[in-house]
Design a protein around this motif. Structure first.
Motif, PDB file in Angstrom:
ATOM      1  N   THR A 154      10.285 -10.395   4.076  1.00 29.86           N
ATOM      2  CA  THR A 154      11.600 -10.112   3.506  1.00 29.86           C
ATOM      3  C   THR A 154      11.394  -9.302   2.227  1.00 29.86           C
ATOM      4  OG1 THR A 154      11.564 -12.066   2.101  1.00 29.86           O
ATOM      5  CG2 THR A 154      12.422 -12.351   4.326  1.00 29.86           C
ATOM      6  N   ASP A 155      12.517  -8.704   1.747  1.00 31.39           N
ATOM      7  CA  ASP A 155      12.426  -7.950   0.497  1.00 31.39           C
ATOM      8  C   ASP A 155      11.934  -8.836  -0.638  1.00 31.39           C
ATOM      9  OD1 ASP A 155      13.205  -5.686   1.694  1.00 31.39           O
ATOM     10  OD2 ASP A 155      15.250  -5.648   0.881  1.00 31.39           O
TER      11      ASP A 155
ATOM     12  N   SER B 165      10.114 -11.580  -0.450  1.00 29.39           N
ATOM     13  CA  SER B 165       8.706 -11.957  -0.349  1.00 29.39           C
ATOM     14  C   SER B 165       7.830 -10.746  -0.642  1.00 29.39           C
ATOM     15  CB  SER B 165       8.416 -12.600   1.016  1.00 29.39           C
ATOM     16  OG  SER B 165       7.748 -11.742   1.887  1.00 29.39           O
ATOM     17  N   ARG B 166       8.312  -9.548  -0.281  1.00 32.04           N
ATOM     18  CA  ARG B 166       7.542  -8.341  -0.593  1.00 32.04           C
ATOM     19  C   ARG B 166       7.435  -8.148  -2.107  1.00 32.04           C
ATOM     20  NH1 ARG B 166       9.891  -5.230   2.710  1.00 32.04           N
ATOM     21  NH2 ARG B 166       8.376  -5.388   4.374  1.00 32.04           N
ATOM     22  N   SER B 167       8.530  -8.378  -2.798  1.00 31.48           N
ATOM     23  CA  SER B 167       8.489  -8.151  -4.245  1.00 31.48           C
ATOM     24  C   SER B 167       7.672  -9.248  -4.930  1.00 31.48           C
ATOM     25  CB  SER B 167       9.913  -8.032  -4.814  1.00 31.48           C
ATOM     26  OG  SER B 167      10.316  -9.224  -5.424  1.00 31.48           O
ATOM     27  N   ARG B 168       7.720 -10.474  -4.398  1.00 32.37           N
ATOM     28  CA  ARG B 168       6.873 -11.522  -4.969  1.00 32.37           C
ATOM     29  C   ARG B 168       5.399 -11.203  -4.711  1.00 32.37           C
ATOM     30  NH1 ARG B 168       8.661 -17.321  -4.768  1.00 32.37           N
ATOM     31  NH2 ARG B 168       9.410 -16.573  -6.787  1.00 32.37           N
ATOM     32  N   ALA B 169       5.088 -10.728  -3.493  1.00 31.44           N
ATOM     33  CA  ALA B 169       3.702 -10.367  -3.167  1.00 31.44           C
ATOM     34  C   ALA B 169       3.206  -9.283  -4.122  1.00 31.44           C
ATOM     35  CB  ALA B 169       3.608  -9.894  -1.714  1.00 31.44           C
ATOM     36  N   GLN B 170       4.068  -8.317  -4.372  1.00 31.63           N
ATOM     37  CA  GLN B 170       3.713  -7.215  -5.273  1.00 31.63           C
ATOM     38  C   GLN B 170       3.400  -7.758  -6.671  1.00 31.63           C
ATOM     39  OE1 GLN B 170       3.009  -4.351  -4.354  1.00 31.63           O
ATOM     40  NE2 GLN B 170       2.657  -3.512  -6.385  1.00 31.63           N
ATOM     41  N   GLU B 171       4.233  -8.699  -7.112  1.00 31.21           N
ATOM     42  CA  GLU B 171       4.051  -9.282  -8.448  1.00 31.21           C
ATOM     43  C   GLU B 171       2.729 -10.051  -8.531  1.00 31.21           C
ATOM     44  OE1 GLU B 171       6.926 -12.344  -9.394  1.00 31.21           O
ATOM     45  OE2 GLU B 171       5.427 -13.105 -10.827  1.00 31.21           O
ATOM     46  N   ILE B 172       2.411 -10.792  -7.472  1.00 32.63           N
ATOM     47  CA  ILE B 172       1.165 -11.566  -7.473  1.00 32.63           C
ATOM     48  C   ILE B 172      -0.045 -10.634  -7.521  1.00 32.63           C
ATOM     49  CG2 ILE B 172      -0.291 -13.107  -6.069  1.00 32.63           C
ATOM     50  CD1 ILE B 172       2.420 -14.398  -5.131  1.00 32.63           C
ATOM     51  N   THR B 173       0.009  -9.552  -6.736  1.00 28.74           N
ATOM     52  CA  THR B 173      -1.090  -8.577  -6.754  1.00 28.74           C
ATOM     53  C   THR B 173      -1.275  -8.007  -8.163  1.00 28.74           C
ATOM     54  OG1 THR B 173      -0.734  -8.001  -4.439  1.00 28.74           O
ATOM     55  CG2 THR B 173      -1.933  -6.403  -5.774  1.00 28.74           C
ATOM     56  N   GLN B 174      -0.163  -7.634  -8.788  1.00 31.46           N
ATOM     57  CA  GLN B 174      -0.255  -7.069 -10.140  1.00 31.46           C
ATOM     58  C   GLN B 174      -0.838  -8.072 -11.130  1.00 31.46           C
ATOM     59  OE1 GLN B 174       3.736  -5.692 -10.780  1.00 31.46           O
ATOM     60  NE2 GLN B 174       3.383  -3.757  -9.708  1.00 31.46           N
TER      61      GLN B 174
ATOM     62  N   HIS C 160      -8.066  -4.281  -2.973  1.00 28.67           N
ATOM     63  CA  HIS C 160      -8.304  -4.022  -1.548  1.00 28.67           C
ATOM     64  C   HIS C 160      -8.187  -5.288  -0.709  1.00 28.67           C
ATOM     65  CE1 HIS C 160      -9.080   0.240  -1.758  1.00 28.67           C
ATOM     66  NE2 HIS C 160      -9.820   0.033  -2.830  1.00 28.67           N
ATOM     67  N   LEU C 161      -8.574  -6.425  -1.279  1.00 27.22           N
ATOM     68  CA  LEU C 161      -8.396  -7.702  -0.576  1.00 27.22           C
ATOM     69  C   LEU C 161      -6.903  -7.949  -0.327  1.00 27.22           C
ATOM     70  CD1 LEU C 161      -9.959 -10.272   0.366  1.00 27.22           C
ATOM     71  CD2 LEU C 161      -9.539 -11.227  -1.909  1.00 27.22           C
ATOM     72  N   HIS C 162      -6.102  -7.684  -1.345  1.00 28.77           N
ATOM     73  CA  HIS C 162      -4.649  -7.872  -1.193  1.00 28.77           C
ATOM     74  C   HIS C 162      -4.059  -6.844  -0.226  1.00 28.77           C
ATOM     75  CE1 HIS C 162      -3.573 -10.632  -4.801  1.00 28.77           C
ATOM     76  NE2 HIS C 162      -4.853 -10.777  -4.520  1.00 28.77           N
ATOM     77  N   GLN C 163      -4.548  -5.613  -0.298  1.00 25.83           N
ATOM     78  CA  GLN C 163      -4.063  -4.575   0.636  1.00 25.83           C
ATOM     79  C   GLN C 163      -4.282  -5.021   2.081  1.00 25.83           C
ATOM     80  OE1 GLN C 163      -2.072  -2.652  -1.431  1.00 25.83           O
ATOM     81  NE2 GLN C 163      -2.639  -1.059   0.028  1.00 25.83           N
ATOM     82  N   PHE C 164      -5.471  -5.557   2.330  1.00 29.45           N
ATOM     83  CA  PHE C 164      -5.799  -6.056   3.671  1.00 29.45           C
ATOM     84  C   PHE C 164      -4.814  -7.141   4.091  1.00 29.45           C
ATOM     85  CE2 PHE C 164      -7.918  -9.956   5.314  1.00 29.45           C
ATOM     86  CZ  PHE C 164      -7.870  -9.631   6.670  1.00 29.45           C
ATOM     87  N   ALA C 165      -4.623  -8.153   3.234  1.00 31.53           N
ATOM     88  CA  ALA C 165      -3.755  -9.285   3.604  1.00 31.53           C
ATOM     89  C   ALA C 165      -2.326  -8.819   3.861  1.00 31.53           C
ATOM     90  CB  ALA C 165      -3.787 -10.343   2.496  1.00 31.53           C
ATOM     91  N   LYS C 166      -1.876  -7.860   3.058  1.00 33.84           N
ATOM     92  CA  LYS C 166      -0.503  -7.365   3.236  1.00 33.84           C
ATOM     93  C   LYS C 166      -0.393  -6.495   4.488  1.00 33.84           C
ATOM     94  CE  LYS C 166      -0.119  -6.455  -1.384  1.00 33.84           C
ATOM     95  NZ  LYS C 166       0.429  -6.139  -2.714  1.00 33.84           N
ATOM     96  N   GLU C 167      -1.400  -5.671   4.716  1.00 33.14           N
ATOM     97  CA  GLU C 167      -1.364  -4.753   5.868  1.00 33.14           C
ATOM     98  C   GLU C 167      -1.246  -5.519   7.180  1.00 33.14           C
ATOM     99  OE1 GLU C 167      -3.840  -1.113   5.821  1.00 33.14           O
ATOM    100  OE2 GLU C 167      -4.810  -1.994   7.579  1.00 33.14           O
ATOM    101  N   VAL C 168      -1.974  -6.640   7.285  1.00 32.24           N
ATOM    102  CA  VAL C 168      -1.941  -7.393   8.547  1.00 32.24           C
ATOM    103  C   VAL C 168      -0.953  -8.561   8.488  1.00 32.24           C
ATOM    104  CG1 VAL C 168      -4.331  -6.767   9.049  1.00 32.24           C
ATOM    105  CG2 VAL C 168      -3.839  -8.986   7.989  1.00 32.24           C
ATOM    106  N   SER C 169      -0.251  -8.728   7.365  1.00 34.77           N
ATOM    107  CA  SER C 169       0.627  -9.900   7.162  1.00 34.77           C
ATOM    108  C   SER C 169      -0.113 -11.173   7.565  1.00 34.77           C
ATOM    109  CB  SER C 169       1.928  -9.766   7.968  1.00 34.77           C
ATOM    110  OG  SER C 169       2.763  -8.819   7.400  1.00 34.77           O
ATOM    111  N   LEU C 170      -1.188 -11.414   6.872  1.00 32.59           N
ATOM    112  CA  LEU C 170      -2.064 -12.552   7.169  1.00 32.59           C
ATOM    113  C   LEU C 170      -1.278 -13.867   7.189  1.00 32.59           C
ATOM    114  CD1 LEU C 170      -5.214 -12.827   7.515  1.00 32.59           C
ATOM    115  CD2 LEU C 170      -5.246 -13.635   5.149  1.00 32.59           C
TER     116      LEU C 170
ATOM    117  N   ALA D 265       3.155 -16.035  -0.321  1.00 30.32           N
ATOM    118  CA  ALA D 265       4.305 -15.136  -0.507  1.00 30.32           C
ATOM    119  C   ALA D 265       4.574 -14.321   0.755  1.00 30.32           C
ATOM    120  CB  ALA D 265       4.049 -14.201  -1.693  1.00 30.32           C
ATOM    121  N   ILE D 266       3.508 -13.852   1.393  1.00 30.13           N
ATOM    122  CA  ILE D 266       3.660 -13.046   2.614  1.00 30.13           C
ATOM    123  C   ILE D 266       4.385 -13.849   3.692  1.00 30.13           C
ATOM    124  CG2 ILE D 266       2.343 -12.111   4.569  1.00 30.13           C
ATOM    125  CD1 ILE D 266       0.220 -11.166   2.547  1.00 30.13           C
TER     126      ILE D 266
END
Lengths: 287, 287
Positions: A2-3, A5-14, A38-48, B89-90
């Protein structure tokens, strides 16, 4: 996602990346920020999923559990994901030195020191093979006193440390002589599967990947003032060349293992019977 | 990197990714290709040296070595890199369910089952705290028979499993009653440092990161037909809220822990003396 969860994920990565802002070592800061990103990019890319995350944790726990002083399953994983070979390529220099390849999981510190001409096979099954190498610098000058670690599997494709017990075989350390030469008796390497009894093998089975490595002997050459060479010599004609499970082949490291019929007049008994011979020149670069 | 080493690195990355082409599970193929790609991106971005690669391997070996059935240092690493919180979050859904947060490294399967009202502290040091929760679905209907796992640290900031020996404390499992209620005596949570005696602690020290987590009690709620909730309740006013070492805070999970002066007329001895009280409503989503 969801939007929200995406924004929360972004905040956690930052936040996770920024957590390294105060790191005193600039190099470590760079590494940890890049790794986290890159670890976060991976998790987000595959929606782990949570189950997949937990499966990953369990996989790493199992990798730790099977590892020991004699077995490094994390190196095997790094090998199987191509990270080891990539790291070698990244650090390759534009000089004349012998190409490097992966260290592999079975290197052992402090191997027994042998004299030139010795037989390191220590009873390991395999066809007798006489190895002679010369070591020189980029100008062709012989380098004496190079510590040369050698290790290889037996005819069944297993290294000494993969067996129960403490017996070591087909493993040793030499010093190059005044002519930069090292010679020893070993056994003919064969293509073999990487260890299949741990998480590395499980990964290969789960993904229908080949577990085979083309036949090779490991070498590690070290002398102060020269860049270390960690490499293999591969057996020309091996059917697995070009599809090594750990992406370790280099054309320049493929050698002809000659069949030598026995020389009845030779003084050494082994030379009197049929065996294999290999000769290779290594080059080390000054640093 | 030289042009030649860059092109070799590129080739190794392509081969490593392509090695998963035959994976029967499409999902696993996606995950492994993405993991391999991003792992390689990281190594190339920082031009990882051989020494750094080996330091990473040693770090993972040490992580495996300190891990056990009672301690999962890989989860701690995942927590410290923000991966655990990111993964939560994801997977967050756009529904009314109580927000989730990290599981943490100290969850233990099969905790002792207690009756409502029981004291789970089992002698652990800390200020007595009476916890009462209700569990309902999105429509506000009470959910009975929810298995509720609870665990927390003592007043020194350590979990039972961090001590030598097998004694468990401040940990238990409850079943919600017909009104969806669970209540028990525990101890007031305090802010505490994540374990500093392993690779996780080493990482924090090497990068000058705070090791503190704001005070919290862990909850895991599970019942067939409902999405699992793995979460914490945080103590309002904790100075570490907003800078949790594992990025686990959520505004909706911050609760007031009230100081209750003793009620001399109470039938239960504990209620007669000064203690803390907390009340919280959990919501579970049907699946």
């Amino acid at each position: 996602m969801t939007d929200e969860s995406r924004s929360r994920a972004q905040e956690i990565t930052q936040r996770a990346i920024a957590s390294f802002d105060d790191c005193a070592s600039e190099r470590l800061m760079t590494i940890m920020k890049s790794l986290t990103y890159h670890l976060h990019q991976f998790a987000k890319e595959v929606s782990l999923t949570t189950e997949e995350w937990m499966a990953g944790i369990d996989f790493l726990m199992a990798t730790g559990k099977i590892s020991s002083d004699k077995r490094n399953e994390f190196i095997l994983l790094s090998d199987l994901l191509g990270l080891s070979s990539l790291q070698v390529a990244i650090n390759e220099r534009a000089d004349e030195a012998t190409e490097s390849t992966v260290l592999g999981p079975f290197f052992v510190e402090g191997a027994k020191v042998f004299q030139n001409g010795a037989d390191i096979s220590n009873g390991a099954q395999g066809e007798a093979t006489y190895v002679s190498i010369t070591i020189s610098d980029s100008a062709g000058e012989a380098i004496s006193g190079v510590a040369v670690d050698v290790w290889g599997a037996d005819a069944d494709g297993f290294y000494d440390v993969q067996y129960k017990g403490d017996k070591l075989f087909n493993r040793g350390r030499f010093l190059s002589d005044d002519e930069g030469k090292v010679s020893f008796w070993s056994i003919l390497p064969v293509a073999y599967p990487v260890p299949s009894d741990g998480p590395g093998g499980e990964l290969l089975r789960a993904t229908s990947r080949s577990n085979m490595r083309p036949a090779h002997i490991h070498f590690a050459l070290a002398k102060e003032g020269f860049r270390q060479v960690v490499t293999h010599l591969f057996v020309d004609g091996d059917p697995y060349l070009g599809r090594d499970a750990v992406f370790g082949e280099r054309d320049s490291l493929v050698c002809k293992f000659h069949r030598a019929s026995g020389d009845e007049t030779a003084t050494e008994a082994k030379l009197q019977t049929s065996h294999y011979e290999i000769q290779h020149n290594f080059t080390m670069a000054r640093i």
